[in-house]
Design a protein around this motif. Structure first.
Motif, mmCIF file in Angstrom:
data_model
loop_
_atom_site.group_PDB
_atom_site.id
_atom_site.type_symbol
_atom_site.label_atom_id
_atom_site.label_comp_id
_atom_site.label_asym_id
_atom_site.label_seq_id
_atom_site.Cartn_x
_atom_site.Cartn_y
_atom_site.Cartn_z
ATOM 1 N N SER A 106 57.826 -1.355 48.163
ATOM 2 C CA SER A 106 57.536 -2.701 47.700
ATOM 3 C C SER A 106 56.618 -2.484 46.502
ATOM 4 N N THR A 107 55.900 -3.477 46.105
ATOM 5 C CA THR A 107 55.066 -3.314 44.911
ATOM 6 C C THR A 107 53.741 -4.050 45.038
ATOM 7 N N ALA A 108 52.701 -3.448 44.474
ATOM 8 C CA ALA A 108 51.375 -4.071 44.446
ATOM 9 C C ALA A 108 51.358 -5.311 43.558
ATOM 10 N N THR A 109 52.428 -5.507 42.786
ATOM 11 C CA THR A 109 52.540 -6.691 41.932
ATOM 12 C C THR A 109 52.766 -7.960 42.743
ATOM 13 N N ILE A 110 52.953 -7.826 44.038
ATOM 14 C CA ILE A 110 53.160 -9.002 44.902
ATOM 15 C C ILE A 110 51.932 -9.927 44.900
ATOM 16 N N TYR A 111 50.739 -9.373 44.608
ATOM 17 C CA TYR A 111 49.513 -10.185 44.608
ATOM 18 C C TYR A 111 49.356 -10.911 43.270
ATOM 19 N N ARG A 112 48.535 -11.945 43.279
ATOM 20 C CA ARG A 112 48.301 -12.721 42.050
ATOM 21 C C ARG A 112 47.504 -11.913 41.029
ATOM 22 N N HIS A 113 47.537 -12.373 39.781
ATOM 23 C CA HIS A 113 46.666 -11.837 38.728
ATOM 24 C C HIS A 113 45.221 -12.005 39.209
ATOM 25 N N ALA A 114 44.492 -10.894 39.351
ATOM 26 C CA ALA A 114 43.151 -10.973 39.965
ATOM 27 C C ALA A 114 42.121 -10.216 39.131
ATOM 28 N N GLU A 115 41.211 -10.977 38.527
ATOM 29 C CA GLU A 115 40.067 -10.362 37.851
ATOM 30 C C GLU A 115 38.773 -10.681 38.587
ATOM 31 N N ASP A 116 38.879 -11.511 39.643
ATOM 32 C CA ASP A 116 37.683 -11.990 40.335
ATOM 33 C C ASP A 116 37.365 -11.220 41.609
ATOM 34 N N ARG A 117 38.394 -10.692 42.304
ATOM 35 C CA ARG A 117 38.133 -9.962 43.541
ATOM 36 C C ARG A 117 39.337 -9.104 43.902
ATOM 37 N N PRO A 118 39.098 -8.058 44.713
ATOM 38 C CA PRO A 118 40.217 -7.182 45.095
ATOM 39 C C PRO A 118 41.115 -7.818 46.149
ATOM 40 N N MET A 119 42.375 -7.372 46.155
ATOM 41 C CA MET A 119 43.371 -7.858 47.107
ATOM 42 C C MET A 119 43.615 -6.792 48.180
ATOM 43 N N THR A 120 43.418 -7.160 49.438
ATOM 44 C CA THR A 120 43.741 -6.260 50.548
ATOM 45 C C THR A 120 44.966 -6.816 51.272
ATOM 46 N N GLU A 121 45.498 -6.024 52.209
ATOM 47 C CA GLU A 121 46.668 -6.481 52.973
ATOM 48 C C GLU A 121 46.350 -7.753 53.748
ATOM 49 N N GLU A 122 45.107 -7.851 54.216
ATOM 50 C CA GLU A 122 44.715 -8.954 55.080
ATOM 51 C C GLU A 122 44.402 -10.224 54.296
ATOM 52 N N ASN A 123 43.648 -10.074 53.183
ATOM 53 C CA ASN A 123 43.214 -11.290 52.490
ATOM 54 C C ASN A 123 43.726 -11.395 51.063
ATOM 55 N N GLY A 124 44.685 -10.557 50.690
ATOM 56 C CA GLY A 124 45.269 -10.654 49.351
ATOM 57 C C GLY A 124 46.084 -11.925 49.211
ATOM 58 N N GLU A 125 46.002 -12.553 48.038
ATOM 59 C CA GLU A 125 46.757 -13.791 47.798
ATOM 60 C C GLU A 125 48.047 -13.453 47.053
ATOM 61 N N ILE A 126 49.163 -13.870 47.625
ATOM 62 C CA ILE A 126 50.461 -13.618 47.003
ATOM 63 C C ILE A 126 50.558 -14.480 45.744
#
Length: 296
Positions: A106-126
């Motif tokens: 799959s790809t880490a690009t699944i998360y939103r453009h994020a300059e404010d906080r890191p994306m984890t599997e649990e709390n990452g925003e698609i």
């Protein structure tokens, strides 16, 4: 101990690395590919035979995203991922002894453009947009197969760095010709992983029979684009690099038939699950990865 590994779509930069290293471990490696000389995607009997009693299936198949996102290419990017995943799932369902583990790219690009906080599997925003739709549909196709005797793991892979291809070639050329400054604002995050760590985490997840689901495959220390280019210039002994503002990138992307999203989207992805489960990265910092890749 793994005896039989099936690599689907394994003729690219990552697949070549995996194939060589699995063979060094003494594994029999079966390849499914559009390239001649391998099991073909329309050869279901050949795929079933390859998957029968396999220890591990890794699917890396999919058209490169390094192209213009016109309708034809967008269709090919989407379909090449969904169709190959479905073909593997149907072949696995037809096996008497299906693969013990199926890892699907799959790809880490699944998360939103994020300059404010890191994306984890649990709390990452698609996120939203075409690339995210590809990732979501890809994972949906993968997890739609309920294989009772096969562990399923989706690998949300960040940008992979290594000696023999991938993004290192264009980045090196930019720096070499004095164009290795930051791209766009330079504040966008760059999540990356060394190809050796990607291989090692596959071995780790294969051994850990208790683990399933989604894993972020990215080094624990992403950097901003400005730091990425600065680290590259230092390692290459290049004293300066001209920055590339967004309008210039848009013009250049049209000429070389690619999309600016590949460098301008901020991917801030952290491998929280892997670290919680005890996986240790060999290349934790970008400088250590560049030192290994560039040999300086």
């Amino acid at each position: 101990m793994m005896k039989k590994v099936v690599l689907a779509g394994g003729t690219g930069f990552i697949g070549d690395y995996f194939q060589r290293n699995f063979k060094k471990l003494g594994c029999e490696v079966k390849m499914i590919s559009r390239q001649p000389g391998y099991i073909q995607w329309d050869d279901q009997a050949g795929m079933i035979e390859a998957l029968e009693e396999a220890d591990l299936l890794i699917n890396l198949a999919g058209k490169s995203v390094n192209c213009r996102y016109n309708e034809e290419n967008k269709r090919a990017i989407m379909n090449s991922r969904i169709e190959t995943t479905k073909k593997l799932g149907n072949a696995a369902l037809a096996c008497k002894n299906p693969p013990k583990v199926w890892m699907n790219s799959s790809t880490a690009t699944i998360y939103r453009h994020a300059e404010d906080r890191p994306m984890t599997e649990e709390n990452g925003e698609i996120g939203t947009g075409f690339s995210v739709d590809v990732a979501k549909n890809w994972e949906h196709a993968f997890f739609s197969f309920a294989l009772p005797n096969t562990r399923q793991i989706a690998l949300r892979i960040a940008i992979v760095l290594g000696k023999d291809g991938g993004v290192m070639t264009p980045y090196r050329n930019l720096a070499k010709f004095g164009l290795g400054g930051h791209q766009g604002k330079g504040s966008q995050m760059f999540s990356w992983i060394h190809v050796e760590d990607l291989f090692q985490l596959v071995l780790f997840l294969n051994e850990r029979t208790d683990l399933t689901g989604v894993f972020n495959c990215s080094a624990p220390n992403p950097v901003r684009n400005r730091e990425l280019m600065e680290t590259l210039r230092k390692r290459m002994n290049v004293p300066f690099g001209l920055p590339a503002p967004k309008p210039l990138l848009e013009m250049g992307a049209t000429v070389i038939k690619t999309e600016t999203e590949l460098v301008l989207k901020s991917r801030w992805v952290i491998p929280k699950r892997l670290e919680q489960e005890g996986f240790v990265f060999t290349f934790q910092t970008l400088d250590s990865a560049f030192k290994d890749i560039l040999g300086r």
